[in-house]
Write a protein that holds these residues in place. Structure first.
Motif, PDB file in Angstrom:
ATOM      1  N   GLY A 117       0.789  -1.219   0.000  1.00  0.00           N
ATOM      2  CA  GLY A 117       0.000   0.000   0.000  1.00  0.00           C
ATOM      3  C   GLY A 117       0.824   1.272   0.000  1.00  0.00           C
ATOM      4  N   ARG A 118       2.151   1.141   0.053  1.00  0.00           N
ATOM      5  CA  ARG A 118       3.030   2.318   0.062  1.00  0.00           C
ATOM      6  C   ARG A 118       3.978   2.268  -1.129  1.00  0.00           C
ATOM      7  NH1 ARG A 118       6.393   1.882   5.051  1.00  0.00           N
ATOM      8  NH2 ARG A 118       7.272   3.816   4.199  1.00  0.00           N
ATOM      9  N   ASP A 119       4.528   3.417  -1.495  1.00  0.00           N
ATOM     10  CA  ASP A 119       5.458   3.495  -2.609  1.00  0.00           C
ATOM     11  C   ASP A 119       6.679   2.618  -2.341  1.00  0.00           C
ATOM     12  OD1 ASP A 119       6.373   5.108  -5.143  1.00  0.00           O
ATOM     13  OD2 ASP A 119       8.083   5.128  -3.760  1.00  0.00           O
ATOM     14  N   ARG A 120       6.980   1.728  -3.259  1.00  0.00           N
ATOM     15  CA  ARG A 120       8.063   0.759  -3.080  1.00  0.00           C
ATOM     16  C   ARG A 120       9.433   1.439  -2.990  1.00  0.00           C
ATOM     17  NH1 ARG A 120       8.217  -4.737  -3.966  1.00  0.00           N
ATOM     18  NH2 ARG A 120      10.258  -5.632  -4.477  1.00  0.00           N
ATOM     19  N   HIS A 121       9.670   2.406  -3.869  1.00  0.00           N
ATOM     20  CA  HIS A 121      10.965   3.089  -3.872  1.00  0.00           C
ATOM     21  C   HIS A 121      11.167   3.896  -2.591  1.00  0.00           C
ATOM     22  CE1 HIS A 121      11.539   1.551  -7.741  1.00  0.00           C
ATOM     23  NE2 HIS A 121      11.074   2.560  -8.478  1.00  0.00           N
ATOM     24  N   GLU A 122      10.109   4.523  -2.113  1.00  0.00           N
ATOM     25  CA  GLU A 122      10.206   5.279  -0.862  1.00  0.00           C
ATOM     26  C   GLU A 122      10.536   4.351   0.304  1.00  0.00           C
ATOM     27  OE1 GLU A 122       7.406   7.952   2.137  1.00  0.00           O
ATOM     28  OE2 GLU A 122       6.715   7.490   0.114  1.00  0.00           O
ATOM     29  N   GLN A 123       9.923   3.180   0.331  1.00  0.00           N
ATOM     30  CA  GLN A 123      10.223   2.212   1.388  1.00  0.00           C
ATOM     31  C   GLN A 123      11.671   1.739   1.298  1.00  0.00           C
ATOM     32  OE1 GLN A 123       6.980  -0.787   2.369  1.00  0.00           O
ATOM     33  NE2 GLN A 123       6.160   0.043   0.453  1.00  0.00           N
ATOM     34  N   TYR A 124      12.158   1.541   0.079  1.00  0.00           N
ATOM     35  CA  TYR A 124      13.552   1.130  -0.117  1.00  0.00           C
ATOM     36  C   TYR A 124      14.504   2.177   0.446  1.00  0.00           C
ATOM     37  CZ  TYR A 124      17.999   0.815  -2.626  1.00  0.00           C
ATOM     38  OH  TYR A 124      19.338   0.791  -2.938  1.00  0.00           O
ATOM     39  N   ARG A 125      14.274   3.430   0.123  1.00  0.00           N
ATOM     40  CA  ARG A 125      15.179   4.487   0.580  1.00  0.00           C
ATOM     41  C   ARG A 125      15.120   4.646   2.098  1.00  0.00           C
ATOM     42  NH1 ARG A 125      13.144   6.717  -4.339  1.00  0.00           N
ATOM     43  NH2 ARG A 125      11.540   7.909  -3.247  1.00  0.00           N
ATOM     44  N   THR A 126      13.942   4.519   2.683  1.00  0.00           N
ATOM     45  CA  THR A 126      13.816   4.592   4.142  1.00  0.00           C
ATOM     46  C   THR A 126      14.575   3.459   4.808  1.00  0.00           C
ATOM     47  OG1 THR A 126      11.654   5.669   3.984  1.00  0.00           O
ATOM     48  CG2 THR A 126      12.196   4.579   6.068  1.00  0.00           C
ATOM     49  N   HIS A 127      14.453   2.266   4.241  1.00  0.00           N
ATOM     50  CA  HIS A 127      15.161   1.115   4.797  1.00  0.00           C
ATOM     51  C   HIS A 127      16.674   1.314   4.732  1.00  0.00           C
ATOM     52  CE1 HIS A 127      16.740  -2.894   5.403  1.00  0.00           C
ATOM     53  NE2 HIS A 127      17.290  -2.825   4.205  1.00  0.00           N
ATOM     54  N   LYS A 139      14.627   4.958  -9.112  1.00  0.00           N
ATOM     55  CA  LYS A 139      14.805   4.321  -7.804  1.00  0.00           C
ATOM     56  C   LYS A 139      15.967   4.923  -7.026  1.00  0.00           C
ATOM     57  CE  LYS A 139      15.831  -0.206  -5.734  1.00  0.00           C
ATOM     58  NZ  LYS A 139      16.040  -1.658  -6.019  1.00  0.00           N
ATOM     59  N   TYR A 140      17.097   5.137  -7.702  1.00  0.00           N
ATOM     60  CA  TYR A 140      18.337   5.453  -6.997  1.00  0.00           C
ATOM     61  C   TYR A 140      18.643   6.945  -6.864  1.00  0.00           C
ATOM     62  CZ  TYR A 140      19.402   0.491  -7.556  1.00  0.00           C
ATOM     63  OH  TYR A 140      19.356  -0.887  -7.507  1.00  0.00           O
ATOM     64  N   ARG A 141      18.155   7.765  -7.771  1.00  0.00           N
ATOM     65  CA  ARG A 141      18.520   9.178  -7.746  1.00  0.00           C
ATOM     66  C   ARG A 141      18.243   9.859  -6.400  1.00  0.00           C
ATOM     67  NH1 ARG A 141      16.043  13.665 -11.948  1.00  0.00           N
ATOM     68  NH2 ARG A 141      17.782  15.131 -11.945  1.00  0.00           N
ATOM     69  N   PRO A 142      17.074   9.661  -5.784  1.00  0.00           N
ATOM     70  CA  PRO A 142      16.811  10.363  -4.514  1.00  0.00           C
ATOM     71  C   PRO A 142      17.672   9.885  -3.354  1.00  0.00           C
ATOM     72  CG  PRO A 142      14.762   9.644  -5.559  1.00  0.00           C
ATOM     73  CD  PRO A 142      15.874   8.935  -6.252  1.00  0.00           C
ATOM     74  N   LEU A 143      18.361   8.749  -3.525  1.00  0.00           N
ATOM     75  CA  LEU A 143      19.179   8.214  -2.436  1.00  0.00           C
ATOM     76  C   LEU A 143      20.573   8.835  -2.386  1.00  0.00           C
ATOM     77  CD1 LEU A 143      19.079   6.116  -0.146  1.00  0.00           C
ATOM     78  CD2 LEU A 143      19.930   4.407  -1.781  1.00  0.00           C
ATOM     79  N   VAL A 144      20.990   9.487  -3.460  1.00  0.00           N
ATOM     80  CA  VAL A 144      22.362  10.011  -3.537  1.00  0.00           C
ATOM     81  C   VAL A 144      22.699  10.959  -2.379  1.00  0.00           C
ATOM     82  CG1 VAL A 144      23.973  11.392  -4.912  1.00  0.00           C
ATOM     83  CG2 VAL A 144      22.556   9.648  -6.020  1.00  0.00           C
TER      84      VAL A 144
END
Length: 239
Positions: free
Chosen positions: A145-155, A195-200
């Motif tokens: 129910g949540r954005d997958r990429h956002e959950q990845y970056r939070t993790h 997926k990766y750009r916001p994590l930089v």
């Protein structure tokens, strides 16, 4: 290929020209000066990774190529010869992708039970530190129910907050994925960039921390790599 030439080649050039066999040769060259016990552990980890990921592909190449590049980058460009870190690098996707096979259990048991059992098997086969490092870079089961990429970056941000050695593995993994967008298909490059750009920015902050166990020269090198990855993401998404 002469060892001296193989040691001088960029990792993706080895991949393009010599494939998995060339990356295996390069990895063996990188670890040949390690103590016998460390080499045996790494050879065992590579064999285990080869078995678990035997049928896995990354678009145009065997998945094992990615694992080899992540480990080689850590020992060659980051100057790390810590056998547990290198073992975890080779197996950093094993629990996430193949928990049932690793644990020797039925896939029907459920995600968390399989993850826990797979990590226990790594602790038994190697040691608890290896299992802990792999755990830190293993993505959880996502909430649909949540954005997958956002959950990845939070993790990623949460799991690396208090585990400096796991940062080393994740940064090498990210570098291979981020800079590697130019070596894949257009669709895969775009999805990776999203997926990766916001994590930089978060990775930059983690790399700069005093407790991240890398020399300043290596940190500067990684920061340059992150800048280059960001440029490539921008070219894909904004160009």
């Amino acid at each position: 290929m002469a060892p001296r030439m193989l040691l001088s080649m960029p990792l993706h050039a080895i991949t393009e020209v010599f494939g998995e066999a060339g990356l295996r040769d390069r990895f063996n060259l990188e670890i040949e000066s390690l103590p016998d016990g460390d080499r045996r552990q790494l050879e065992d980890a590579l064999e285990l990774a080869s078995q678990l990921h035997a049928d896995d592909r990354r678009v145009r190449e065997p998945y094992l190529n990615h694992l080899l590049r992540v480990a080689i980058r850590i020992v060659r460009y980051y100057g790390i010869q810590d056998v547990d870190v290198l073992t975890a690098a080779l197996l950093h996707d094993a629990v996430e992708d193949h928990p049932a096979e690793l644990a020797g259990l039925s896939p029907a048991l459920g995600h968390q039970k399989l993850t826990d059992a797979a990590l226990e098997e790594l602790a038994r086969r190697y040691n608890p530190r290896v299992a802990g490092l792999v755990s830190a870079v293993t993505n959880p089961e996502y909430d649909p129910g949540r954005d997958r990429h956002e959950q990845y970056r939070t993790h990623v941000a949460d799991s690396l907050e208090h585990d400096p050695w796991a940062r080393v593995i994740k940064v090498s993994d990210f570098t291979d994925n981020g800079l590697g967008v130019i070596h894949t298909t257009d669709d895969k490059a775009r999805s990776s960039a999203i997926k990766y750009r916001p994590l930089v920015p978060k990775l930059r902050e983690l790399v700069r921390r005093p407790d991240t166990p890398l020399s300043q020269a290596v940190k500067d090198h990684i920061l340059d790599q992150l800048d280059l990855a960001e440029e490539r993401f921008a070219a894909i998404l904004d160009g």
